[in-house]
Design a protein around this motif. Structure first.
Motif, mmCIF file in Angstrom:
data_model
loop_
_atom_site.group_PDB
_atom_site.id
_atom_site.type_symbol
_atom_site.label_atom_id
_atom_site.label_comp_id
_atom_site.label_asym_id
_atom_site.label_seq_id
_atom_site.Cartn_x
_atom_site.Cartn_y
_atom_site.Cartn_z
ATOM 1 N N ALA A 92 -100.814 6.281 -19.917
ATOM 2 C CA ALA A 92 -101.273 5.047 -20.559
ATOM 3 C C ALA A 92 -101.431 3.943 -19.524
ATOM 4 O O ALA A 92 -102.425 3.211 -19.513
ATOM 5 C CB ALA A 92 -100.286 4.625 -21.640
ATOM 6 N N ILE A 93 -100.460 3.836 -18.635
ATOM 7 C CA ILE A 93 -100.502 2.773 -17.630
ATOM 8 C C ILE A 93 -101.707 2.946 -16.704
ATOM 9 O O ILE A 93 -102.300 1.975 -16.251
ATOM 10 C CB ILE A 93 -99.176 2.765 -16.824
ATOM 11 N N THR A 94 -102.070 4.212 -16.458
ATOM 12 C CA THR A 94 -103.203 4.416 -15.547
ATOM 13 C C THR A 94 -104.544 4.402 -16.254
ATOM 14 O O THR A 94 -105.569 4.342 -15.601
ATOM 15 C CB THR A 94 -103.076 5.768 -14.823
ATOM 16 N N SER A 95 -104.584 4.459 -17.570
ATOM 17 C CA SER A 95 -105.911 4.586 -18.187
ATOM 18 C C SER A 95 -106.435 3.307 -18.820
ATOM 19 O O SER A 95 -107.563 3.281 -19.302
ATOM 20 C CB SER A 95 -105.930 5.742 -19.206
ATOM 21 N N MET B 103 -108.631 -9.440 -13.178
ATOM 22 C CA MET B 103 -109.522 -8.379 -12.712
ATOM 23 C C MET B 103 -109.058 -7.780 -11.389
ATOM 24 O O MET B 103 -109.276 -6.604 -11.132
ATOM 25 C CB MET B 103 -110.958 -8.925 -12.590
ATOM 26 N N ARG B 104 -108.418 -8.593 -10.536
ATOM 27 C CA ARG B 104 -107.908 -8.005 -9.286
ATOM 28 C C ARG B 104 -106.780 -7.021 -9.595
ATOM 29 O O ARG B 104 -106.690 -5.959 -8.995
ATOM 30 C CB ARG B 104 -107.418 -9.100 -8.348
ATOM 31 N N ILE B 105 -105.948 -7.372 -10.581
ATOM 32 C CA ILE B 105 -104.893 -6.428 -10.980
ATOM 33 C C ILE B 105 -105.536 -5.134 -11.473
ATOM 34 O O ILE B 105 -105.137 -4.029 -11.109
ATOM 35 C CB ILE B 105 -104.001 -7.046 -12.083
ATOM 36 N N THR B 106 -106.572 -5.294 -12.287
ATOM 37 C CA THR B 106 -107.290 -4.121 -12.788
ATOM 38 C C THR B 106 -107.830 -3.299 -11.627
ATOM 39 O O THR B 106 -107.747 -2.064 -11.624
ATOM 40 C CB THR B 106 -108.447 -4.583 -13.686
ATOM 41 N N ALA C 34 -100.308 8.511 -11.821
ATOM 42 C CA ALA C 34 -99.462 9.009 -12.897
ATOM 43 C C ALA C 34 -98.291 9.782 -12.317
ATOM 44 O O ALA C 34 -97.149 9.645 -12.776
ATOM 45 C CB ALA C 34 -100.273 9.893 -13.844
ATOM 46 N N LEU C 35 -98.565 10.583 -11.282
ATOM 47 C CA LEU C 35 -97.507 11.354 -10.615
ATOM 48 C C LEU C 35 -96.437 10.430 -10.070
ATOM 49 O O LEU C 35 -95.236 10.665 -10.241
ATOM 50 C CB LEU C 35 -98.121 12.140 -9.446
ATOM 51 N N ALA D 133 -108.051 1.499 -8.079
ATOM 52 C CA ALA D 133 -108.231 2.005 -6.723
ATOM 53 C C ALA D 133 -107.506 3.325 -6.500
ATOM 54 O O ALA D 133 -107.848 4.076 -5.597
ATOM 55 C CB ALA D 133 -107.750 0.955 -5.716
ATOM 56 N N PHE D 134 -106.476 3.613 -7.328
ATOM 57 C CA PHE D 134 -105.744 4.869 -7.158
ATOM 58 C C PHE D 134 -106.368 5.967 -7.996
ATOM 59 O O PHE D 134 -106.806 5.705 -9.113
ATOM 60 C CB PHE D 134 -104.306 4.705 -7.634
ATOM 61 N N PRO D 135 -106.358 7.196 -7.467
ATOM 62 C CA PRO D 135 -106.759 8.307 -8.347
ATOM 63 C C PRO D 135 -105.751 8.383 -9.499
ATOM 64 O O PRO D 135 -104.550 8.206 -9.298
ATOM 65 C CB PRO D 135 -106.663 9.534 -7.447
#
Lengths: 286, 306, 249
Positions: B174-177, B140-143, B155-156, B148-150
């Motif tokens: 995918a990695i950010t969602s 959960m901390r990884i999550t 993604a940028l 924490a990032f927009p």
């Protein structure tokens, strides 16, 4: 006073004639209560039935707590001469709590979790009567004492989650009785409690009903408990009353459903293997 | 089909006593479908998505011109008309054809993101929720770090590191969602892990892996499907945003976000160049949102135990 | 006669709360043993400790002569199965009866699944018509029958019953109790049954233990209880309470 048959005829407190409650559902209309009639004096009346018999919905309809999507109709539903079906909702609210009170099965769900027990009782009293704060507190404490809470001043300041189930149910009864209602509807008031606590609560209820001359409707699935506590018993099955009888005459019950219900429970000292099973007949439901 | 046949099929589907595994499953699906199709807006959403799929499949037939090669001499920046329904862009390409082909890229992005992100989220969430303790804390901390990032900024960063291109854009999205999916799956898992039916399976001697995979995941899937569908609009917009910033699809790919970006230069005089792909994004996003809302009503385990 | 299940000085502690304070009991093979008590007496905790669902802090549990360690292996679950109190919560909401019954067979790699499922459903009086239903298509009594079928499908020798009928209507309760007696007779099972209802325990069990606040109050035979030959006041209170309400004038 128990078992006096003319109580129900002269000056009935509550008259119910042909009460019907229907619920619209996705698959059609469900009739929860289908033409229930009875009258109640200042006595203890038990309504007994299994799940789905409509016993709880009958109590709720009298109390005006039927869910809004359901439809309630009756030829007569009157409390002390007041037609409960035609009164305005504000009048109904005034009746509720003031003259008619209801106790539910689990005190956890019917007491406000964020308010102390004492404050809930005081607020109930002050919405129904104009009394000063100090006097309200006095009366609340007295009421807690009346339901046999040993240390009322301590319980007064506790939140509902800090007390046991039996204590919570007593507090609930105290809250319901503080306004001095004339009719009390108790829906499985002791089913969530341990057997020994159950009897304490029933004792309190019994004493209060006798002292104050209240009418009591005791709704339960437990035929034997109801018959030991109430003056009269109404047995419901599939939304209908199948039999009405004096509690003392329960042994002479005529309807096979009542007899089957009495018979199928195991009893200490009566060895029956296997237990007699209730054969449900479709004609009982018609 | 006669009315009687329809009637008896319905009865078969709604039977209280299904006679086979198949009938039980179909009956269940039918009940969900009835609930879904009773919702008119959701139905419209479904139609939009189906239309998108059809357009993408038959792009070659539906598009009158090539999406990448334009008529630079005669057809630059033409207004919408009979020959070019949505007009043409600065390189003389037919915008209608580009949008039709662009639907393929939109679907490509949406499906790939869903296929990558949803399973990751589901796995992380259910494992964290069921295992508890340290496993839960670490996962959960990884999550949380990802959350924490927009989304677009993260993604940028990924695209900047991986290099521009639509495949990398998909990967970055995918990695950010997945983190929100992990959160949902964990919450669902926590509500069911102490239930008697999970304990009953434990008492069968089932391994934790089996319990998570076969008993907990199926319960999380419907809320996840709903959430993913509702997120589709956001994914399309993020993809379009990356395209718009020049980090997603590269020219001459007819990706809708990139099309808006190139139309931006003429937005005051030749508005249609940017407006047409904008409208396409709007409609498809709306379709996914409506569909998601409908699915929520049809699949939500909390609304009645169907 | 040997002990099918014996518990010696069992302690269970949840967050410093001692739910069980050194309880011992011995259930003989083929016997039906009852645990009676009010809420908080630790009777359900005892069952859960045996199955490994509650943490044991000290004491030993022996099943068929084998002393259990910290974890339970698959062989244990083929010997001991449990039926839960709430039939509405113990069946997976998204699985058909068929799937529910197949799961234990799949876990233990048992081959003749089809036949076993049919037999189990027959045995609990449901028949094949119920096989592909979901839990929400069943009544409370039918659900409890499915739960019993699931517990029986691994052919255990010991069945733990945690208030198996307290959530059911009286008439349905009678049917389920009859069913339990029947499967016990047919399969020669050992029962350890928890209930708050003395009448049910005397009906179902030969011996029983009265519990209060995580401790054993006394151990009796059913006939001792029926004859009111009890030594503790607490048991006497329970007996009186089970006879219903008596008006004190």
């Amino acid at each position: 006073m128990s078992g006096n048959p003319d109580m129900q005829t002269k000056g009935a407190l509550l008259e119910v004639d042909d009460l019907r409650v229907t619920f619209p559902t996705r698959t059609g209309v469900v009739q929860a209560v289908r033409g229930v009639s009875f009258s109640l004096g200042r006595e203890r009346l038990g309504i007994v039935g299994e799940s789905g018999s409509g016993k709880s919905q009958t109590g709720r309809a009298i109390m005006g707590l039927t869910p809004p999507q359901a439809e309630v109709s009756a030829k007569k539903l009157s409390f002390d001469g007041i037609d409960l079906l035609s009164v305005s909702s504000s009048q109904r609210r005034a009746l509720r709590g003031n003259r008619i009170a209801m106790i539910l099965q689990d005190p956890k769900y019917s007491l406000d979790p964020v308010m102390t027990i004492g404050r809930q009782i005081v607020e109930t009293l002050r919405t129904h009567e104009k009394v000063g704060k100090a006097e309200a507190r006095e009366r609340a404490l007295e009421m807690l004492r009346a339901v046999q809470i040993r240390d009322p001043a301590r319980v007064f300041d506790l939140h509902p989650h800090e007390v046991s189930g039996g204590m919570g149910q007593r507090a609930m009864i105290a809250m319901m009785l503080i306004a001095g209602p004339e009719l009390m509807i108790a829906d499985e008031p002791t089913s969530a409690l341990d057997v020994t606590v159950q009897l304490d609560v029933l004792n309190i209820l019994d004493k209060l009903v006798a002292e104050r001359g209240m009418g009591l409707i005791f709704i339960s699935h437990d035929l034997r408990l109801v018959s030991s506590f109430c003056d009269r018993v109404v047995v419901m099955y599939a939304g209908k009353v199948v039999e009405q009888l004096k509690a003392s005459e329960l042994r002479d019950a005529r309807h096979p459903y009542t007899r089957g219900l009495l018979n199928c429970m195991p009893r200490i000292g009566f060895e029956r293997h296997p237990l007699p099973v209730l054969e449900r007949k479709p004609e009982w439901a018609t | 089909m006669s009315a009687e046949v329809v009637q008896s099929r319905r009865e078969w589907l709604l039977s209280e006593r299904p006679a086979s595994r198949m009938q039980a499953r179909l009956g269940r699906a039918y009940v969900a479908w009835r609930r879904f199709s009773a919702n008119r807006l959701a139905f419209i959403g479904l139609l939009i998505i189906l239309a998108l799929v059809v357009v993408a499949a038959f792009a070659g037939v539906l598009a009158p011109y090539s999406p990448t090669v334009g008529d630079l001499k005669n057809a630059r920046l033409l207004a919408p008309g009979a020959a070019h329904w949505f007009g043409t862009d600065d390189l003389g390409r037919d915008i209608y054809s580009r949008i039709v082909y662009g639907s393929r890229w939109t679907l490509y992005v949406v499906i790939l993101v869903a296929v990558i992100a949803a399973p990751i989220g589901l796995l992380v969430g259910t494992v964290a929720g069921y295992a508890g303790g340290w496993t839960d804390a670490i996962l959960m901390r990884i999550t949380d770090i990802f959350l924490a990032f927009p989304k677009l900024v993260l993604a940028l960063a990924f695209v900047a590191a991986l290099g521009p291109g639509i495949e990398n854009a998909v990967l970055a999205i995918a990695i950010t969602s997945w983190p929100p999916y992990a959160r949902i799956a964990r919450a669902e898992t926590l509500t069911v892990r102490n239930s008697d039916y999970i304990k009953a399976v434990q008492l069968m001697g089932a391994s934790p892996f089996r319990i998570v995979l076969r008993h907990i995941m199926p319960l999380c899937i419907s809320s996840l499907i709903i959430r993913v569908t509702l997120d589709m609009a956001g994914i399309i917009l993020t993809a379009a945003g990356l395209g718009f910033l020049g980090l997603g699809a590269q020219p001459p790919l007819p990706e809708w976000g990139a099309m808006i970006a190139s139309g931006r230069r003429f937005i005051l005089d030749q508005w249609w160049v940017a407006a047409a792909p904008g409208a396409a994004i709007l409609i498809v996003s709306l379709g996914f949102n409506l569909l998601g809302d409908g699915l929520r009503d049809a699949l939500d385990p909390r609304s009645g135990d169907q | 006669m040997t002990a099918a299940l014996s518990v010696e000085g069992l302690e269970v502690v949840f967050d410093r709360f001692r739910a069980l304070k050194g309880v011992s009991l011995e259930v003989r093979e083929g016997e039906s043993y009852g645990l009676v008590g009010e809420s908080g007496s630790g009777k359900s905790t005892l069952l859960r400790a045996i199955t490994g669902l509650a943490p044991v802090s000290s004491g030993t549990i022996t099943v068929n002569g084998k002393t259990l360690g910290k974890t339970r292996d698959k062989a244990f679950y083929r010997e001991v199965q449990m039926v839960f109190q709430d039939p509405y919560g113990s069946l997976h909401p998204r699985q058909t009866v068929d799937r529910l019954l197949q799961e234990p067979l799949a876990i233990h790699g048992i081959a003749d699944g089809e036949k076993r499922i049919e037999r189990a459903l027959d045995e609990v009086g449901l028949g094949n018509g119920f096989r592909f239903r979901y839990a929400h298509q069943l009544s409370g009594g039918q659900r409890q029958r499915v739960a019993i079928a699931r517990a029986l499908i691994l052919e255990p020798s010991i069945l733990l019953l945690d208030e198996p009928t307290s959530a059911l209507d009286a008439s349905v309760q009678a049917e389920v109790l009859n069913l339990l007696e029947e499967v016990r007779r047919r399969r020669k099972l050992t029962f350890l049954m928890v209930s708050h209802d003395l009448a049910i325990i005397t009906h179902m069990c030969e011996r029983l233990m009265v519990m209060q606040n995580g401790e054993a109050v006394e151990t009796l035979t059913a006939s001792q209880l029926i004859g009111h030959r009890v030594s503790q006041d607490y048991t006497r209170n329970l007996l009186r309470a089970s006879e219903g309400f008596v008006r004190t004038a």
